[in-house]
Design a protein around this motif. Sequence first.
Motif, short mmCIF file in Angstrom:
data_model
loop_
_atom_site.label_atom_id
_atom_site.label_comp_id
_atom_site.label_asym_id
_atom_site.label_seq_id
_atom_site.Cartn_x
_atom_site.Cartn_y
_atom_site.Cartn_z
N GLY A 73 -0.56 -3.71 -2.35
CA GLY A 73 -0.84 -2.63 -3.29
C GLY A 73 -2.26 -2.72 -3.84
O GLY A 73 -2.95 -1.71 -3.99
N GLU A 74 -2.71 -3.94 -4.10
CA GLU A 74 -4.08 -4.14 -4.58
C GLU A 74 -5.10 -3.82 -3.50
O GLU A 74 -6.23 -3.44 -3.82
N VAL A 75 -4.72 -3.97 -2.23
CA VAL A 75 -5.62 -3.57 -1.14
C VAL A 75 -5.86 -2.07 -1.22
O VAL A 75 -7.00 -1.60 -1.23
N SER A 76 -4.79 -1.29 -1.30
CA SER A 76 -4.91 0.16 -1.39
C SER A 76 -5.65 0.57 -2.66
O SER A 76 -6.51 1.46 -2.63
N LYS A 77 -5.36 -0.08 -3.77
CA LYS A 77 -6.02 0.24 -5.04
C LYS A 77 -7.52 -0.02 -4.95
O LYS A 77 -8.33 0.77 -5.44
N ALA A 78 -7.91 -1.10 -4.31
CA ALA A 78 -9.33 -1.43 -4.17
C ALA A 78 -10.06 -0.35 -3.37
O ALA A 78 -11.18 0.04 -3.71
N MET A 94 0.11 3.48 2.17
CA MET A 94 -0.55 3.25 0.89
C MET A 94 0.39 3.59 -0.27
O MET A 94 0.48 2.84 -1.25
N MET A 95 1.08 4.73 -0.15
CA MET A 95 2.01 5.14 -1.21
C MET A 95 3.08 4.08 -1.42
O MET A 95 3.40 3.72 -2.55
N ASP A 96 3.63 3.56 -0.32
CA ASP A 96 4.67 2.54 -0.41
C ASP A 96 4.13 1.26 -1.05
O ASP A 96 4.74 0.70 -1.95
N SER A 97 2.95 0.81 -0.58
CA SER A 97 2.42 -0.46 -1.11
C SER A 97 2.06 -0.34 -2.59
O SER A 97 2.30 -1.26 -3.36
N LEU A 98 1.49 0.80 -2.96
CA LEU A 98 1.15 1.00 -4.37
C LEU A 98 2.39 1.05 -5.25
O LEU A 98 2.48 0.35 -6.27
N PHE A 123 2.06 0.23 -9.09
CA PHE A 123 0.97 1.16 -9.40
C PHE A 123 1.49 2.59 -9.44
O PHE A 123 2.40 2.94 -8.70
N ASP A 124 0.90 3.40 -10.29
CA ASP A 124 1.25 4.81 -10.38
C ASP A 124 0.36 5.59 -9.41
O ASP A 124 -0.87 5.48 -9.48
N LEU A 125 0.98 6.35 -8.50
CA LEU A 125 0.22 7.08 -7.49
C LEU A 125 -0.77 8.05 -8.11
O LEU A 125 -1.91 8.18 -7.65
N ALA A 126 -0.35 8.76 -9.15
CA ALA A 126 -1.23 9.73 -9.80
C ALA A 126 -2.46 9.05 -10.38
O ALA A 126 -3.58 9.55 -10.26
N ASP A 127 -2.27 7.88 -10.98
CA ASP A 127 -3.41 7.15 -11.56
C ASP A 127 -4.34 6.60 -10.48
O ASP A 127 -5.56 6.57 -10.67
N PHE A 173 -2.31 13.76 -10.94
CA PHE A 173 -1.13 13.91 -10.09
C PHE A 173 -1.50 13.52 -8.66
O PHE A 173 -2.68 13.42 -8.32
N PHE A 174 -0.50 13.31 -7.85
CA PHE A 174 -0.70 13.08 -6.42
C PHE A 174 0.47 13.67 -5.68
O PHE A 174 1.62 13.42 -6.03
#
Length: 168
Positions: A60-65, A90-94, A99-103, A116-117
Motif C-alpha cells: 500500500g505504501e508503494v502505491s501511495k509513494a 493499487m486499489m486493493d493494496s491501498l 489508506f483511503d482511495l479518495a485521499d 473522491f475516486f
Amino acid sequence: IMGAFTFKTKAIIAIDRHFFGNTPDEIIEQRFLVKLEEILGDVIRERNIDVELKLVNNDGEVSKAMLDRAHEWQPDFVTFWNMDFDIPKMMDSLTRNGFDLADCFSDPKVPEKYRFFKYTPGSSVKKIHDGSTMSINPEQRWHIAQCPASFFLIDAMTSYWRLRIAAG
C-alpha cells in the motif's frame, strides 16, 4: 513489491523492504545503486535523471509513494500499460493497508469533502446487432478513472492502439 514513476528528469522507485528479508536498508540501497548503474547508468547520465529510492513497509505504501510524487510533480497524464491490471491492484493494496482511495488519488490541496475516486473498467464484451456477444480485446477497452487531481489517469496500451487504428 515495487513501483516506479518517472517524470522529465525525476524518477522514484518504491520497494517493499520486506521483499529483501532482514537485509538492512543500507545494504539494499547500496545494491540498488550498483544495479541501477549496471543496467541504466548511461541512460540516467544521458538524460540527467535524479532517481530516488524509497523503501516502504507494505505494498500500500508503494502505491501511495507513486501517487504522492504524481501530486507533487503534477504531470498532465499518469499512464499505465494495461491500466485495468494496475489500478485494481493499487486499489486493493491501498485499501488493504488502511489508506483511503479518495485521499490517495485526489490532489492533497483539494478539500476533504470534495475528494473522491471512481474507477470504471471498460466493457469486456460487446453486444452485436443479432443479440450475440463478442469479446473486446484488452487494448480496445476504455477504462475511466476519475478523481480531482492535476493529472488524468490513462491507459497507454489503449491510447497506443486507438492512435494506430488507421495505420492498420
